[in-house]
Design an enzyme around this catalytic site. Structure first.
Site, mmCIF file in Angstrom:
data_model
loop_
_atom_site.group_PDB
_atom_site.id
_atom_site.type_symbol
_atom_site.label_atom_id
_atom_site.label_comp_id
_atom_site.label_asym_id
_atom_site.label_seq_id
_atom_site.Cartn_x
_atom_site.Cartn_y
_atom_site.Cartn_z
ATOM 1 N N ALA A 162 50.514 -55.649 59.394
ATOM 2 C CA ALA A 162 50.593 -54.206 58.765
ATOM 3 C C ALA A 162 51.294 -53.187 59.815
ATOM 4 O O ALA A 162 50.989 -54.093 60.907
ATOM 5 C CB ALA A 162 49.000 -53.308 58.342
ATOM 6 N N ASP B 38 39.769 -61.494 59.330
ATOM 7 C CA ASP B 38 40.462 -61.755 60.490
ATOM 8 C C ASP B 38 40.986 -63.083 61.098
ATOM 9 O O ASP B 38 40.746 -63.935 60.748
ATOM 10 C CB ASP B 38 39.170 -61.769 61.567
ATOM 11 C CG ASP B 38 39.270 -62.023 63.343
ATOM 12 O OD1 ASP B 38 40.121 -62.660 63.513
ATOM 13 O OD2 ASP B 38 37.798 -62.188 63.645
ATOM 14 N N ASP C 98 52.999 -62.331 64.435
ATOM 15 C CA ASP C 98 53.217 -60.743 65.076
ATOM 16 C C ASP C 98 51.861 -60.362 65.672
ATOM 17 O O ASP C 98 51.851 -59.221 65.033
ATOM 18 C CB ASP C 98 54.240 -59.708 64.374
ATOM 19 C CG ASP C 98 54.312 -58.889 64.094
ATOM 20 O OD1 ASP C 98 55.095 -59.094 66.172
ATOM 21 O OD2 ASP C 98 54.583 -57.508 64.360
ATOM 22 N N CYS D 46 55.541 -57.262 71.129
ATOM 23 C CA CYS D 46 56.258 -55.616 71.062
ATOM 24 C C CYS D 46 56.700 -55.722 72.703
ATOM 25 O O CYS D 46 56.370 -54.178 73.017
ATOM 26 C CB CYS D 46 56.937 -54.762 69.989
ATOM 27 S SG CYS D 46 55.086 -54.916 70.066
HETATM 28 C C1 SAM Z 1 52.143 -55.422 66.297
HETATM 29 S S1 SAM Z 1 51.102 -55.165 64.856
HETATM 30 C C2 SAM Z 1 51.865 -55.919 63.743
HETATM 31 C C3 SAM Z 1 53.262 -55.101 63.180
HETATM 32 C C4 SAM Z 1 53.993 -55.484 61.351
HETATM 33 N N1 SAM Z 1 53.878 -57.441 61.951
HETATM 34 C C5 SAM Z 1 55.363 -55.208 60.996
HETATM 35 O O1 SAM Z 1 55.637 -55.419 61.968
HETATM 36 O O2 SAM Z 1 54.484 -53.589 61.002
HETATM 37 C C6 SAM Z 1 49.398 -56.445 64.947
HETATM 38 C C7 SAM Z 1 48.923 -55.769 63.847
HETATM 39 O O3 SAM Z 1 47.230 -56.781 64.374
HETATM 40 C C8 SAM Z 1 46.386 -56.757 63.273
HETATM 41 N N2 SAM Z 1 45.515 -56.958 64.372
HETATM 42 C C9 SAM Z 1 44.586 -57.979 65.401
HETATM 43 N N3 SAM Z 1 43.773 -58.171 65.400
HETATM 44 C C10 SAM Z 1 44.041 -58.776 64.529
HETATM 45 C C11 SAM Z 1 42.916 -59.872 63.802
HETATM 46 N N4 SAM Z 1 41.992 -60.907 64.150
HETATM 47 N N5 SAM Z 1 43.649 -60.772 62.505
HETATM 48 C C12 SAM Z 1 44.641 -59.917 61.551
HETATM 49 N N6 SAM Z 1 45.156 -58.993 62.468
HETATM 50 C C13 SAM Z 1 44.625 -58.232 63.669
HETATM 51 C C14 SAM Z 1 46.477 -54.772 63.571
HETATM 52 O O4 SAM Z 1 45.682 -54.420 62.960
HETATM 53 C C15 SAM Z 1 47.654 -54.984 63.400
HETATM 54 O O5 SAM Z 1 48.374 -54.124 62.401
#
Ligand code: SAM
Length: 434
Positions: A235, A287, A305, A360
């Protein structure tokens, strides 16, 4: 009670203008925000009238000048900049001032073309603005004939015209890139902006605006026809959308821990994809660290990512800034979380499968360090060999669009630059060998 008085206002007995420390101490019982405001006003030389029981028992003199509660709180943005100056100043040396000013300046965007909309009309519209598809342009630099075979039908005719010319220019075979993705950018030095896309006749949006550098991890993933793909932290969905543009995903698992962000992802998928394609995507809110146990050795391609310090955002937005005091623990724990997510992503890949890790952030601790630890950990804890794949050909392919950091050892790093203000974006490709 707290009143701000004009300098000439007479102050009655038992109510007095105060020293900043006194104001803060006396008013702490009235609430932190009030105390802070009183302290700030008193420091500015304004007179603060304190009245009522909260102040009645406040001591009146002999305060240490540097009382903890009166230390000016700096904003999250300012703290981020201080930390970046310290760390990145040492990491990038003479390059840091240029990166710094770029990070503080307006970011450049790219327009990812939605192949499920009226592509011809959209590309014409973007070309009329003098924007160009940087991925298509890279094919005129150096390209392996194999990858030309993967292009979309509309591109095949022009590709075959340029093929002879390309084979003449070719120095070394260049591995292929994920096909069919089109992303338009304005040329280096051109700071024009794209307007948000409008829905077409069937309500689908023609392009998605994003940092063009975030397409590079998707290109590095090199999706092939019929691949089963996992996007572990998906997301709000820019990269998910780019993965789907390849038209190659047999299935795509798009996951994100945050339910609110997952809603945004679902919303984007609805606005950009026809219904039949939405079925190819399985959206979950788990998770990601557990994925290795949930679906082990399953996917051909995995994109990891990860959440990171999001350097550009941290210098722009106070809201939800990772440098907020209350998020200090979370910030310090990032490399561990990133490592755990990457390990889970590698475990979810099939033997022979490819994994791209991206952030990023410019931080070595969140980038190359995480890769090194993951490779070690996979060998020691899981007896799985992981190889880092060379992506240095990206520099040659995309040098006219992005500014690459020349000193990365394992992956590639896009540096923000005033003439090409994309990134930062770090990406590294790993292959699970066993
Ligand atoms: C850099 S953003 C991703 C951006 C996305 N790939 C895009 O291009 O739009 C990182 C994401 O990792 C999620 N996140 C954080 N901890 C996580 C976990 N333990 N498992 C899965 N997702 C996680 C966050 O909610 C956040 O949306």
């Amino acid at each position: 009670m707290l009143l701000l008085l004009p300098p000439t206002f007479p102050i009655p007995m038992q109510e007095k203008a105060v020293h900043p420390g006194e104001a803060a101490l006396g008013l702490r019982r009235c609430g932190r925000a009030t105390a802070m405001a009183a302290s700030r006003w008193a420091k500015q030389g304004r007179r603060v009238l304190l009245a009522g029981p909260a102040f009645a028992s406040a001591p009146r003199r002999h305060y240490k000048k540097k009382w903890a509660a009166t230390t000016p709180r700096i904003s999250s943005i300012r703290l981020a900049l201080q930390i970046f100056d310290m760390n990145y100043g040492a990491q990038f040396g003479s390059l840091w001032p240029s990166i710094r000013i770029s990070l503080l300046s307006e970011q450049k965007y790219g327009a990812l073309v939605n192949n499920f909309s009226d592509v011809l009309q959209i590309t014409q519209q973007l070309e009329d603005l003098n924007a160009t598809d940087f991925i298509w342009e890279s094919k005129t630099v150096v390209q392996e004939p194999d990858s030309i075979a993967q292009l979309g039908a509309s591109e095949l005719s022009s590709a075959s015209e340029t093929q002879t010319e390309l084979s003449l220019q070719q120095e070394q075979p260049v591995p292929s890139l994920s096909p069919n993705i089109k992303c338009y950018t304005f040329p280096k030095g051109d700071i024009s902006i794209f307007h948000p896309a409008k829905p077409d006749v069937i309500g689908i949006l023609g392009y998605y605006l994003l940092d063009a550098a975030s397409i590079l991890p998707v290109l590095a993933l090199n999706i092939q026809p019929d691949d089963l793909v996992l996007d572990l932290c998906a997301a709000p969905g820019g990269k998910t959308l780019a993965l789907l543009q390849t038209g190659c995903c047999r299935g795509l698992a798009a996951n994100d821990l945050s339910t609110s962000r997952t809603r945004r992802l679902n919303d984007i998928l609805h606005r950009y994809l026809p219904q039949e394609l939405q079925k190819v995507v399985r959206v979950t809110s788990w998770d990601g660290r557990k994925w290795g146990e949930l679906e082990t050795s399953t996917f051909d391609r995995v994109l990891v990512d990860v959440p990171c310090t999001n350097d550009r955002h941290s210098l722009r937005e106070e809201d939800n800034n990772i440098f907020m005091r209350m998020r200090k623990g979370e910030r310090q724990n990032l490399p561990r979380l990133q490592l755990e997510l990457l390990v889970a992503g590698i475990l979810a890949a099939k033997p022979g499968g490819e994994v791209v890790y991206s952030t990023c952030s410019l931080s070595q601790l969140q980038n190359e360090y995480v890769i090194e630890r993951a490779v070690e950990l996979m060998a020691i804890q899981y007896q799985i060999e992981v190889q880092v794949e060379d992506l240095s050909y990206f520099r040659k392919l995309f040098q006219s669009t992005f500014s690459f950091y020349p000193d990365c050892r394992l992956g590639e790093l896009i540096l923000p630059h005033l003439t090409a203000n994309f990134g930062p974006m770090y990406f590294c490709k790993l292959r699970r060998m066993s």
